[in-house]
Design a protein around this motif. Structure first.
Motif, PDB file in Angstrom:
ATOM      1  N   ARG A   7       0.832  -1.204   0.000  1.00  0.00           N
ATOM      2  CA  ARG A   7       0.000   0.000   0.000  1.00  0.00           C
ATOM      3  C   ARG A   7       0.864   1.251   0.000  1.00  0.00           C
ATOM      4  NH1 ARG A   7      -5.870   1.260   1.869  1.00  0.00           N
ATOM      5  NH2 ARG A   7      -5.989   0.211  -0.125  1.00  0.00           N
TER       6      ARG A   7
ATOM      7  N   SER B 127       2.225   1.814  -3.443  1.00  0.00           N
ATOM      8  CA  SER B 127       1.207   2.178  -4.427  1.00  0.00           C
ATOM      9  C   SER B 127       0.706   3.602  -4.236  1.00  0.00           C
ATOM     10  CB  SER B 127       0.029   1.198  -4.357  1.00  0.00           C
ATOM     11  OG  SER B 127      -0.697   1.358  -3.150  1.00  0.00           O
TER      12      SER B 127
ATOM     13  N   TYR C  39      -1.155   6.720   3.340  1.00  0.00           N
ATOM     14  CA  TYR C  39       0.279   6.550   3.083  1.00  0.00           C
ATOM     15  C   TYR C  39       1.099   6.778   4.346  1.00  0.00           C
ATOM     16  CZ  TYR C  39       4.945   7.828   1.315  1.00  0.00           C
ATOM     17  OH  TYR C  39       6.307   7.920   1.090  1.00  0.00           O
TER      18      TYR C  39
ATOM     19  N   MET D 249      -4.969   0.297   6.030  1.00  0.00           N
ATOM     20  CA  MET D 249      -5.442  -0.725   5.111  1.00  0.00           C
ATOM     21  C   MET D 249      -6.949  -0.679   4.901  1.00  0.00           C
ATOM     22  SD  MET D 249      -2.648  -1.908   4.206  1.00  0.00           S
ATOM     23  CE  MET D 249      -3.301  -3.186   3.129  1.00  0.00           C
TER      24      MET D 249
END
Length: 324
Positions: free
Chosen positions: A179, A182, A263, A312
């Motif tokens: 994550r 990305s 992030y 998440m």
């Protein structure tokens, strides 16, 4: 140290004692006293001068919730002694925000000091010392910790518990790494941030609060700081809807970008578990009392209400606006 501080800062200490707070292994922290005042003295081989330049810039703007560094005899924010950076800051507060939380006035001032930080212009002096925040070091720490846990047999029960917790959550940890990678293209650091404003770095006394420990100050995005109020971080048990409302009354209107928030949550969550697992797994360096606590904190960080789990969680990609 008494001689160094007198020669460099014209502050004449009559006593010093080690201050064991903090986890910066590259720094020696000292409480020094004169006949009339107390000072936090830091002698560090790590980091940059940003932790002194940023609060100095805020103090110059009249922000009272920072402790401005004492300048050297020749006007600098720190001196160099034996290849290490020596700084002197007035000792402030009588308790951490972790010890009972903050009151209404203190929460508003907490919001105001972070708003002032995020509004600081990036002057040449700040640009020269401020690193650009990112995830590379955090992911490197995760990879190093994984290698340690896989390569070495547990030395004792604490180390075995550490490995067990890590392996139980290995898939979640790997997903959090993915994550972070990305979401990285959505993050453009350009704002002055503290990057670590949890309640352990807030000192309070009646009618006042101070945000301290600016050593990790960096160019980032506001979400890097705001995540410490929005939930899931160290000291979150003292932060509810009312406290957030008071905070944003002090901070002012803001649009929180969910991608940037996820992030920074994931990146910080990974950094925290890597640090805790590495120290808990390795006997001898920091003592079994701390290692046992580190195991408990590792498990807490991986709970469903922790930063990694929050990062998440699915989000719809739409920014949310917080208004006082």
């Amino acid at each position: 140290m008494i001689d160094y501080v007198a020669a460099d800062f014209d502050v004449h200490l009559i006593s010093t004692e080690t201050n064991s707070g903090g986890v910066d292994r590259a720094a020696q922290n000292i409480l020094g006293r004169t006949a009339t005042a107390a000072y936090a003295i830091k002698w560090s081989a790590g980091g940059t001068g940003a932790g002194l330049v940023v609060p100095s810039a805020l103090a110059d703007q009249g922000v009272r919730a920072v402790a401005a560094p004492v300048r050297t005899r020749d006007g600098r924010l720190w001196s160099e002694r034996d290849g290490r950076r020596l700084s002197v800051v007035p000792w402030v507060g009588d308790r951490q925000g972790l010890d009972g939380g903050l009151d209404e006035q203190q929460w508003r001032e907490f919001g105001a000091v972070l708003a002032a930080t995020h509004a600081l212009p990036v002057t040449p002096e700040l640009a020269a010392v401020l690193p650009v925040a990112g995830h590379e070091q955090d992911l490197a720490s995760i990879r190093a910790t994984e290698a340690l846990l896989q390569a070495s047999p547990p030395a004792d029960d604490i180390a075995a518990a550490t490995r067990h917790i890590w392996m139980d959550h290995a898939q979640r940890i790997a997903a959090a790494v993915d994550r972070v990678e990305s979401l990285a293209p959505a993050v453009t650091p350009s704002t002055v941030c503290h990057t670590d404003p949890h309640l352990g770095n807030v000192l309070a006394t009646a009618g006042r609060m101070w945000l301290i420990d600016w050593d990790d100050a960096a160019l980032s995005t506001p979400e890097h700081d705001l995540m410490f109020v929005l939930g899931g971080t160290y000291g979150a048990e003292h932060i509810g809807d009312q406290e957030r409302e008071w905070f944003f009354e002090g901070y002012g209107p803001v649009t929180v970008d969910p991608a940037r928030l996820a992030y920074w949550r994931a990146s910080r969550g990974l950094a925290d578990i890597a640090f805790l697992a590495g120290e808990a797994f390795t006997p001898g360096d920091y003592g079994d009392t701390w290692r046992a606590k580190a195991v408990r904190l590792l498990a807490a960080n991986l709970r469903p209400d922790g930063l990694i789990a929050m990062a998440m969680d699915s989000f719809d990609g739409r920014p949310s606006t917080r208004t006082p």
